[in-house]
Design a protein around this motif. Structure first.
Motif, mmCIF file in Angstrom:
data_model
loop_
_atom_site.group_PDB
_atom_site.id
_atom_site.type_symbol
_atom_site.label_atom_id
_atom_site.label_comp_id
_atom_site.label_asym_id
_atom_site.label_seq_id
_atom_site.Cartn_x
_atom_site.Cartn_y
_atom_site.Cartn_z
ATOM 1 N N ARG A 5 0.844 -1.188 0.000
ATOM 2 C CA ARG A 5 0.000 0.000 0.000
ATOM 3 C C ARG A 5 0.887 1.249 0.000
ATOM 4 O O ARG A 5 2.001 1.232 0.498
ATOM 5 N N ARG A 6 0.351 2.339 -0.572
ATOM 6 C CA ARG A 6 1.128 3.572 -0.673
ATOM 7 C C ARG A 6 0.447 4.702 0.084
ATOM 8 O O ARG A 6 -0.749 4.938 -0.067
ATOM 9 N N VAL A 7 1.235 5.371 0.921
ATOM 10 C CA VAL A 7 0.796 6.534 1.688
ATOM 11 C C VAL A 7 1.469 7.745 1.058
ATOM 12 O O VAL A 7 2.687 7.754 0.862
ATOM 13 N N LEU A 8 0.676 8.762 0.720
ATOM 14 C CA LEU A 8 1.226 9.974 0.133
ATOM 15 C C LEU A 8 1.063 11.123 1.116
ATOM 16 O O LEU A 8 -0.049 11.433 1.543
ATOM 17 N N VAL A 9 2.177 11.731 1.478
ATOM 18 C CA VAL A 9 2.191 12.893 2.365
ATOM 19 C C VAL A 9 2.224 14.133 1.478
ATOM 20 O O VAL A 9 3.122 14.272 0.647
ATOM 21 N N VAL A 10 1.219 14.990 1.621
ATOM 22 C CA VAL A 10 1.164 16.223 0.840
ATOM 23 C C VAL A 10 1.560 17.359 1.754
ATOM 24 O O VAL A 10 0.927 17.605 2.775
ATOM 25 N N ASP A 11 2.609 18.054 1.339
ATOM 26 C CA ASP A 11 3.253 19.073 2.146
ATOM 27 C C ASP A 11 3.781 18.410 3.411
ATOM 28 O O ASP A 11 4.363 17.357 3.350
ATOM 29 N N GLY A 12 3.556 18.989 4.523
ATOM 30 C CA GLY A 12 4.065 18.383 5.740
ATOM 31 C C GLY A 12 5.530 18.681 5.952
ATOM 32 O O GLY A 12 6.213 19.233 5.103
ATOM 33 N N GLU A 46 -0.489 8.197 -9.730
ATOM 34 C CA GLU A 46 -1.472 7.145 -9.465
ATOM 35 C C GLU A 46 -2.061 7.407 -8.076
ATOM 36 O O GLU A 46 -1.328 7.749 -7.154
ATOM 37 N N PRO A 47 -3.373 7.263 -7.904
ATOM 38 C CA PRO A 47 -3.942 7.519 -6.579
ATOM 39 C C PRO A 47 -3.309 6.625 -5.512
ATOM 40 O O PRO A 47 -3.118 5.435 -5.730
ATOM 41 N N PRO A 48 -2.991 7.209 -4.360
ATOM 42 C CA PRO A 48 -2.437 6.416 -3.269
ATOM 43 C C PRO A 48 -3.551 5.670 -2.540
ATOM 44 O O PRO A 48 -4.729 5.876 -2.813
ATOM 45 N N HIS A 49 -3.185 4.830 -1.612
ATOM 46 C CA HIS A 49 -4.164 4.139 -0.778
ATOM 47 C C HIS A 49 -4.617 5.021 0.380
ATOM 48 O O HIS A 49 -5.677 4.810 0.948
ATOM 49 N N LEU A 50 -3.775 6.018 0.750
ATOM 50 C CA LEU A 50 -4.090 6.915 1.855
ATOM 51 C C LEU A 50 -3.335 8.222 1.662
ATOM 52 O O LEU A 50 -2.173 8.205 1.232
ATOM 53 N N LEU A 51 -3.985 9.333 1.980
ATOM 54 C CA LEU A 51 -3.357 10.650 1.939
ATOM 55 C C LEU A 51 -3.145 11.149 3.356
ATOM 56 O O LEU A 51 -4.023 10.994 4.211
ATOM 57 N N VAL A 52 -2.000 11.765 3.606
ATOM 58 C CA VAL A 52 -1.748 12.484 4.846
ATOM 59 C C VAL A 52 -1.543 13.931 4.416
ATOM 60 O O VAL A 52 -0.575 14.253 3.728
ATOM 61 N N LEU A 53 -2.503 14.781 4.774
ATOM 62 C CA LEU A 53 -2.501 16.170 4.325
ATOM 63 C C LEU A 53 -2.286 17.116 5.480
ATOM 64 O O LEU A 53 -2.932 16.981 6.516
ATOM 65 N N TRP A 65 -9.318 11.961 -6.609
ATOM 66 C CA TRP A 65 -8.882 11.329 -5.365
ATOM 67 C C TRP A 65 -9.817 11.627 -4.208
ATOM 68 O O TRP A 65 -9.514 11.341 -3.073
ATOM 69 N N ARG A 66 -10.988 12.197 -4.452
ATOM 70 C CA ARG A 66 -11.840 12.626 -3.342
ATOM 71 C C ARG A 66 -12.289 11.474 -2.452
ATOM 72 O O ARG A 66 -12.637 11.684 -1.307
ATOM 73 N N ASP A 67 -12.285 10.239 -2.964
ATOM 74 C CA ASP A 67 -12.695 9.088 -2.166
ATOM 75 C C ASP A 67 -11.520 8.341 -1.531
ATOM 76 O O ASP A 67 -11.710 7.310 -0.902
ATOM 77 N N VAL A 68 -10.302 8.857 -1.717
ATOM 78 C CA VAL A 68 -9.133 8.233 -1.101
ATOM 79 C C VAL A 68 -9.168 8.560 0.391
ATOM 80 O O VAL A 68 -9.311 9.726 0.773
#
Length: 116
Positions: A5-12, A46-53, A65-68
């Protein structure tokens, strides 16, 4: 199982990415990080499995990605009542990494939602 699974951190913070990589990658997850200031880089992924924003990056996420499932770090907002809100965890700032990691594991382990 969370492997692959892939976690994408946006900014942070750099620290957030480093801590998540140190804890989650040995468990088989992949952690990436992008800047919200580069929306084309986000939209082309590619859409990740989870976003950390971090709250500042929440507005520039690709609409597809609104449903991620996501964790939003920052000011707590009132929920809109949309079905996808069940896959959102708000984390006030400052936060503890243990709480962030527990929220990531919980959201990734939740059964997939039906497309709406």
């Amino acid at each position: 199982m969370l492997t692959g699974r892939r976690v994408l951190v946006v900014d942070g913070l750099d620290e957030t990415e480093q801590v998540l990589k140190a804890v989650l990658e040995p468990r088989g997850l992949r952690v990436d990080r992008v800047r919200a200031a580069a929306p084309s880089r986000i939209a082309s992924r590619e859409p990740p499995h989870l976003l950390v924003l971090h709250e500042d990056g929440a507005g520039s996420i690709a609409p597809k990605w609104r449903d991620v499932p996501r964790i939003v770090i920052g000011r707590i907002r009132e929920r809109s009542g949309r079905p996808s809100d069940a896959a959102r965890h708000d984390l006030p700032h400052p936060f503890e990494y243990g709480e962030l990691i527990a929220a990531i594991e919980r959201l990734l382990a939740a059964p997939a939602r039906a497309a709406g």
